[in-house]
Motif scaffolding. Structure first.
Motif, PDB file in Angstrom:
ATOM      1  N   ALA A 112      39.977  39.252  38.482  1.00 28.22           N
ATOM      2  CA  ALA A 112      41.323  39.093  39.037  1.00 28.22           C
ATOM      3  C   ALA A 112      41.310  39.290  40.551  1.00 28.22           C
ATOM      4  O   ALA A 112      41.924  38.514  41.299  1.00 28.22           O
ATOM      5  CB  ALA A 112      42.280  40.086  38.379  1.00 28.22           C
ATOM      6  N   GLN A 113      40.605  40.308  41.016  1.00 31.80           N
ATOM      7  CA  GLN A 113      40.517  40.559  42.461  1.00 31.80           C
ATOM      8  C   GLN A 113      39.809  39.418  43.168  1.00 31.80           C
ATOM      9  O   GLN A 113      40.191  39.021  44.283  1.00 31.80           O
ATOM     10  CB  GLN A 113      39.760  41.866  42.722  1.00 31.80           C
ATOM     11  N   MET A 153      42.263  36.679  43.610  1.00 32.28           N
ATOM     12  CA  MET A 153      43.256  37.042  44.628  1.00 32.28           C
ATOM     13  C   MET A 153      42.714  36.872  46.038  1.00 32.28           C
ATOM     14  O   MET A 153      43.453  36.488  46.956  1.00 32.28           O
ATOM     15  CB  MET A 153      43.692  38.498  44.433  1.00 32.28           C
ATOM     16  N   LEU A 182      48.330  30.307  38.933  1.00 38.29           N
ATOM     17  CA  LEU A 182      47.809  30.834  40.192  1.00 38.29           C
ATOM     18  C   LEU A 182      48.703  30.449  41.364  1.00 38.29           C
ATOM     19  O   LEU A 182      48.978  31.268  42.250  1.00 38.29           O
ATOM     20  CB  LEU A 182      46.382  30.335  40.422  1.00 38.29           C
ATOM     21  N   ILE A 232      48.495  31.894  45.053  1.00 37.21           N
ATOM     22  CA  ILE A 232      47.054  31.711  45.223  1.00 37.21           C
ATOM     23  C   ILE A 232      46.799  30.211  45.234  1.00 37.21           C
ATOM     24  O   ILE A 232      47.128  29.521  44.267  1.00 37.21           O
ATOM     25  CB  ILE A 232      46.263  32.391  44.082  1.00 37.21           C
ATOM     26  N   THR A 236      45.911  36.285  34.787  1.00 35.41           N
ATOM     27  CA  THR A 236      47.014  36.181  35.740  1.00 35.41           C
ATOM     28  C   THR A 236      47.921  37.410  35.653  1.00 35.41           C
ATOM     29  O   THR A 236      48.518  37.816  36.662  1.00 35.41           O
ATOM     30  CB  THR A 236      47.818  34.894  35.517  1.00 35.41           C
ATOM     31  N   CYS A 238      46.766  40.438  35.087  1.00 33.20           N
ATOM     32  CA  CYS A 238      46.014  41.435  35.852  1.00 33.20           C
ATOM     33  C   CYS A 238      46.216  41.224  37.356  1.00 33.20           C
ATOM     34  O   CYS A 238      46.336  42.192  38.120  1.00 33.20           O
ATOM     35  CB  CYS A 238      44.531  41.367  35.503  1.00 33.20           C
ATOM     36  N   ILE A 239      46.250  39.962  37.770  1.00 28.24           N
ATOM     37  CA  ILE A 239      46.516  39.661  39.177  1.00 28.24           C
ATOM     38  C   ILE A 239      47.893  40.181  39.565  1.00 28.24           C
ATOM     39  O   ILE A 239      48.074  40.813  40.615  1.00 28.24           O
ATOM     40  CB  ILE A 239      46.418  38.148  39.440  1.00 28.24           C
ATOM     41  N   GLU A 288      47.842  43.846  40.074  1.00 31.37           N
ATOM     42  CA  GLU A 288      47.148  44.232  41.300  1.00 31.37           C
ATOM     43  C   GLU A 288      47.971  43.910  42.554  1.00 31.37           C
ATOM     44  O   GLU A 288      47.763  44.520  43.603  1.00 31.37           O
ATOM     45  CB  GLU A 288      45.798  43.521  41.383  1.00 31.37           C
TER      46      GLU A 288
END
Length: 295
Positions: free
Chosen positions: A130-131, A134, A158, A163, A258, A260-261, A264
């Motif tokens: 996920a990072q 990003m 995204l 993103i 997504t 998890c994104i 974060e």
């Protein structure tokens, strides 16, 4: 390089802990093919040194060679069972009469695919992925046939999260070449690969790696031509009774990634939601065009 059968014959020389490590490998051959040494050790609950000792005791020079042994092993199994695994099943007259049981079996197959996927993914792996997404300058997603549907869906999610992402069709050679020519180490390449495989996807993977891009592979088997040596290979079971691929597990993976994104992103997600709400309100006429912030 030894074979899995030869290693099994040598396994009676292993200690109790070493036997547990090797049994994990035999029970999760696809995971061994793409997992890092660190991830494998964490899944078993042992040290990396312990895993390396098993590799050497069974005839491998190290974990990298052990992965190659299991890739060959899984590839042979896939080859031997290709017709059975990827030919659509017929349903006999007796099965047709019990529609309830047939319906339950279809739901159970999808549930099993999601359960197996969840069991194969570590917390660190999914959040690292996920990072990586990003932090990407751009995300290029490649798919072919039904895989293109998944690439489109992932790109949509995204882009919603601000993103920059583009979905490209494998087989559209001019577009693929142009896009790859601009790839660099700040980009992420996502490869979708499901039966029947589009074999040239391996060329995309090799060139992306050559340019230094990070590669994320979403596929159904470690024997897939899209699998790389990187840390982000996600295996999603897709077999069904009536079609080549069920999209349930891959789509669930996209949703989890997504999500998890979004976790974060923190306060940045709130700003995105506010922006989306503002557009919706404007389009519905709730915000007049002469509002102060539009002057």
């Amino acid at each position: 390089m030894p074979t899995v059968q030869q290693m099994i014959e040598l396994s009676d020389t292993l200690t109790k802990t070493q036997t547990r490590i090797f049994e994990y490998m035999l029970n999760h051959p696809e995971a061994v093919c793409y997992d890092t040494l660190r991830n494998t050790a964490e899944r078993i609950g042992v040290t990396e040194v312990s895993v390396l000792k098993v590799c050497r005791k069974l005839g491998c020079s190290g974990y990298a060679e052990m992965k190659e042994v299991f890739r060959h092993y899984v590839g042979e199994r896939l080859k031997d069972s290709f017709d059975r695994s990827y030919t659509l099943e017929t349903v006999d007259d007796r099965s047709r009469s019990d529609r309830g049981a047939l319906l339950r079996s279809m739901f159970e197959a999808d549930q099993q695919g999601i359960t197996a996927l969840a069991a194969s993914i570590g917390e660190e792996q999914i959040f690292d992925c996920a990072q990586t997404l990003m932090n990407a300058r751009e995300v290029l997603l490649f798919g072919h046939d039904v895989s293109k549907v998944m690439a489109d869906y992932f790109a949509h999610r995204l882009n919603y999260l601000r993103i920059k992402a583009s979905s490209l069709k494998l087989g559209d050679s001019d577009t693929v070449k142009t896009s790859l020519s601009m790839v660099n180490e700040n980009d992420v390449i996502v490869l979708f690969s499901f039966p029947p495989y589009y074999e040239p996807v391996s060329n995309v993977a090799r060139y992306a790696a050559y340019r230094g891009a990070t590669i994320i592979t979403i596929t159904d088997s470690s024997a897939s031509p899209a699998v790389t040596d990187g840390p982000f290979n996600f295996i999603c079971g897709t077999k069904t009774k009536f079609f080549f691929n069920s999209l349930t597990a891959p789509i669930s993976l996209i949703n989890v990634l997504t999500s998890c994104i979004a976790l974060e992103m923190g306060p940045a997600l709130d700003r995105i939601l506010d922006e989306e709400l503002s557009v919706s309100r404007f389009m519905s006429g709730e915000i007049p065009e002469e509002s102060e912030h539009l002057k």
